[in-house]
Write an enzyme that holds these catalytic residues in place. Structure first.
Site, PDB file in Angstrom:
ATOM      1  N   SER A  46      17.589   6.115  -0.825  1.00  0.00           N
ATOM      2  CA  SER A  46      16.561   5.678   0.112  1.00  0.00           C
ATOM      3  C   SER A  46      16.199   6.842   1.050  1.00  0.00           C
ATOM      4  CB  SER A  46      17.086   4.454   0.882  1.00  0.00           C
ATOM      5  OG  SER A  46      16.092   3.862   1.646  1.00  0.00           O
ATOM      6  N   ASP A  61      13.130  -2.909  -7.257  1.00  0.00           N
ATOM      7  CA  ASP A  61      12.990  -2.322  -5.926  1.00  0.00           C
ATOM      8  C   ASP A  61      11.499  -2.178  -5.618  1.00  0.00           C
ATOM      9  OD1 ASP A  61      12.969  -0.806  -3.625  1.00  0.00           O
ATOM     10  OD2 ASP A  61      14.365   0.713  -4.353  1.00  0.00           O
ATOM     11  N   HIS A  81      15.850  -3.176  -3.495  1.00  0.00           N
ATOM     12  CA  HIS A  81      16.237  -1.889  -2.932  1.00  0.00           C
ATOM     13  C   HIS A  81      17.747  -1.810  -2.679  1.00  0.00           C
ATOM     14  CE1 HIS A  81      15.558   1.913  -1.022  1.00  0.00           C
ATOM     15  NE2 HIS A  81      15.976   1.502   0.151  1.00  0.00           N
TER      16      HIS A  81
END
Lengths: 375, 375
Positions: free
Chosen positions: A149, A316, A349
C-alpha cells in the site's frame, strides 16, 4: 510463538530538508531490527509501513505475548522474509504517532507541541529519512526494500531516489499514484476530522481534548474501502444484530456491519492521532512520481536500477491490479527486470496483510532467490 | 423549453399504519401531475423518487426557467415517458424535506416539531401512502410504476403490495436489498450527522442550528458512491487546483476533486434536512422483501402480477447489474414477463438520471409498447 522484538530509536540533530521547502531537525526515528547484518552488509531488507502501522513489523514485545508486529506472518525466522538470512529493518515514519517524531511532540525552536504546525511530509521525505537511518546503521545498499500500500509507494520511491542503494524492490498492493476516488475518500476523512469542533485547528492537545468524532468517521470510511464488497457480504451480509426482530430506529444498531464499523471507529479514535491521520493521507495523495515527467510513468521510472516484484490482489478496489500493471508496464518499457503476481484473493486491500498460501509462496520464493545472491 | 409544472398537495386526516407498528395522521403529500388522465383512467404512471429528489419530476415552475424536474429528460411531451399519452404522477414521500410532511413539521398531538420523533418510514409505508393518494385521485390501476435506485425499490414493492393495481413496473438501477457495503456507507453518513454537536439528538430546530458539518460529510460520501471510479478519473483525475504548484497543506484544497466534493457538501447542507437523511437512508437499509420469505427473493416475488422492465448500468457499483439480475432471475423463476437492459455507461449510479441514447431508447420503446395497450 514469535521471537522477541526490541524497539530502538535514533536521534537526528541535523535538519532534514523536505520536499515542501520546509525542514525538520532534532527529530527521532523509532525502528526495530530482526536478524543479523552479515559481514559485507549485503543482507539488509527495509520494510516500509502504511497508514495504520509502525516500525513494529514482526515479533512480540517481552512479556506481551499478543503484541505481534503487523507483518509477523511474513517476516521472522523461517518465514517468507527469513530473518535467519536477512537483516530486516522496520522504521516508523516522521509524522506518525507510534514513536517517531510527530505532531504530538515539541517543536525544537518554540518548545510548543507541533500540532497542526508539523510540516507536511511526503513519501520522498520518508525515504530520505530512512536513508539517513541506514547511513547511521552503516548500510550502503539494501538487498531489498519492501512495502504494501503506502509502504509500496515508499519501496518504489527508493528505486528512484536511491537507485544504486536498492537491489530489489517488492511493491505489494500499491499504485503509482492515487486515483481521484481514493483522494476523494481521503478528503472526506480529513474533513470529518478538521470540522470536528474538538480539532481546534489542529491544536487540540492544548485543550485537553481529541477530535474523536472525526477520527471515528475517518476510520469507518477507511475500513469500508479496505474490505471487498464480497468479504463484507460474507462476513456480515444483512445479518441483524438481534435476530429478525427489527427496532425501526435510525440511530440504534440494527445490522451487524454497523456494530462492527462503530467498534472499529471507537477503537481507532482512542489511539490514533488526528494530525497524523491528516499527514499520512496527504502523503498518499501527493505521491505521483510521474508528475514531474509530464505524466509519463515510464520516464519517471527510467532512473530505477532495482529488480522488482509487484503483487496485487484481484478484489482490491482501492489499489486495484490495474494500478500495479501500470507500474509493471512502465518498468518493462525501461527493460527492467520485473516479476508480477496477481493473487486471486477475496479480502480486498486488506489481503496484503493476511495469510494466503499463493501470496506467501510468491513472497517466499522471491526472497529465497534474493538470498541466493548473498555471499 | 419545458412545460409548466404546478405543485399540489393533498391532506390525509386518517392515520396511516406504519410497518414499525407506529402510525402517522394528519399528514400532507406534495405531488405533481403531468398530462391528462384518459376516460377509463388506464394511462396513469406513478414515478417514485430516490434519496435527494421530490414530486417535482418534470417541467419547470412558472417564472423559474431553470427549475427543471429531476427526471425532465425522461418525462414530458414527446419524451420517452410521453405525457401526451400518459398521466404522470410524482409524489414526495413522507419524511422528506421537500413538501410532504416530514421531521420539520409539527406533530398533530403535541404541536411540537417532530424532529427525531418522526416515525421511521419504510419503502412499504411510502407505497401505502402513494396508494391512498391514487385512491383520492380516482386511479385504481397504474399503467406503470417507475423509479430509479430507491425509487426502483418502491416500484418493485408496488408489485408485491398491490399486485392487481400494477400493470407494469420499471425498476432502474435498483436492487432487491442493500449489500453490507451500502449499509456501511449509509451508517457512516448517519454517524457523521448524529455525532455533529449541532444535531442535538435530532431536535436541532429548537436550537436554531442545523448539523451542517455532518450533512456535508454525508453528502461527500454519497457523491463518491454515485460516481464511477472511471468518471471521476475522467472528470477530475489528479488535476490540481492551481496548476503544478503544490501548496503542501493538509487542509487547503489541492486537487480539483476536493474542491468539487466540498462544494457539493456545502450546497447540500444548506437545503437538505438532517432527520430526513437519516430516515431515507434507513428506508434503504430496511428494504428487503425476501426477509420474511427465508431469504428467497423468488418466493417474495411470487405474488407479483406486473410485467417488468429492469435496467442497470455497467459502472454502477452501488446498485450493480448483478443486483438487477437477481430480480430478473427471481421473476423468471415465477414465469413473469420481464425485459432486462444492461446499459454500458461510464457514469456509475448517476447514469440513471443522465441522457444516454441507448438507455433513453430502451425506456421509450418500453413505454411505447405500454401506450399501445391503452384504449
Amino acid at each position: 510463538m514469535s521471537f522477541i522484538a526490541t524497539p530502538q530509536s535514533m536521534h537526528f540533530a541535523e535538519a532534514l530538508p523536505l520536499i515542501s521547502g520546509a525542514a525538520i531537525r532534532d527529530y527521532t526515528l523509532a525502528y526495530e531490527t530482526y536478524g543479523q547484518l552479515n559481514a559485507d552488509k549485503s543482507n539488509a531488507v527495509l520494510v516500509c509501513h502504511a497508514l495504520n502501522a509502525s516500525h513494529h513489523v514482526a515479533g512480540v514485545y517481552e512479556g506481551e505475548p499478543r503484541s505481534e508486529g503487523w507483518w509477523d506472518n511474513m517476516i521472522g525466522p523461517g518465514k517468507p522474509v527469513d530473518t535467519n538470512r536477512f537483516f530486516v529493518i522496520g522504521v516508523n515514519n516522521l509524522g506518525s504517532c507510534f514513536g517517531s517524531t510527530g505532531p504530538m511532540h515539541k517543536h525544537p525552536d518554540t518548545g510548543e507541541v507541533y500540532g497542526a504546525d508539523f510540516p507536511v511530509v511526503t513519501v520522498e521525505d520518508w525515504v530520505n529519512a530512512q536513508a539517513r537511518l541506514l547511513d547511521r546503521l552503516g548500510i550502503g545498499q539494501l538487498a531489498a526494500v519492501l512495502g504494501g500500500s503506502l509502504g509500496g509507494m515508499q519501496a518504489l520511491s527508493w528505486t528512484l531516489q536511491y537507485p544504486e542503494r536498492t537491489r530489489h524492490a517488492v511493491v505489494v498492493a500499491s499504485a503509482p499514484n492515487l486515483t481521484a476516488e481514493n483522494i476523494a475518500f481521503n478528503e472526506v476523512a480529513r474533513r470529518a476530522i478538521v470540522t470536528d469542533p474538538d480539532f481546534h485547528g489542529g491544536h487540540f492537545y492544548r485543550h485537553g481534548v481529541i477530535p474523536q468524532r472525526g477520527l471515528r468517521i475517518a476510520r469507518m470510511i477507511g475500513h469500508i474501502t479496505y474490505l471487498s464488497d464480497d468479504v463484507m457480504n460474507e462476513k456480515f451480509g444483512r445479518q441483524l444484530r438481534e435476530g429478525i426482530h427489527l427496532k425501526y430506529s435510525t440511530q440504534e444498531v440494527e445490522f451487524q456491519i454497523e456494530s462492527y464499523l462503530r467498534y472499529q471507529g471507537d477503537k481507532f479514535s482512542e489511539y490514533f492521532d488526528a494530525n497524523t491521520y491528516l499527514l499520512i493521507t496527504r502523503a498518499l495523495d501527493y505521491f505521483d512520481p510521474a508528475l514531474r515527467h509530464g505524466g509519463s510513468l515510464a520516464q519517471a521510472l527510467a532512473v530505477a536500477r532495482a529488480r522488482f516484484l509487484l503483487v496485487s490482489f484481484t478484489t482490491d478496489w482501492r489499489f486495484s491490479p490495474q494500478r500495479s500493471r501500470e507500474i509493471v508496464q512502465a518498468l518493462l518499457e525501461n527493460r527492467r527486470d520485473v516479476s508480477y503476481a496477481e493473487i486471486d484473493a477475496p479480502h480486498g486491500h486488506d489481503a496484503f496483510l493476511l495469510d494466503d498460501a499463493r501470496y506467501m509462496g510468491v513472497m517466499r520464493s522471491y526472497f529465497d532467490s534474493i538470498s541466493k545472491e548473498l555471499a
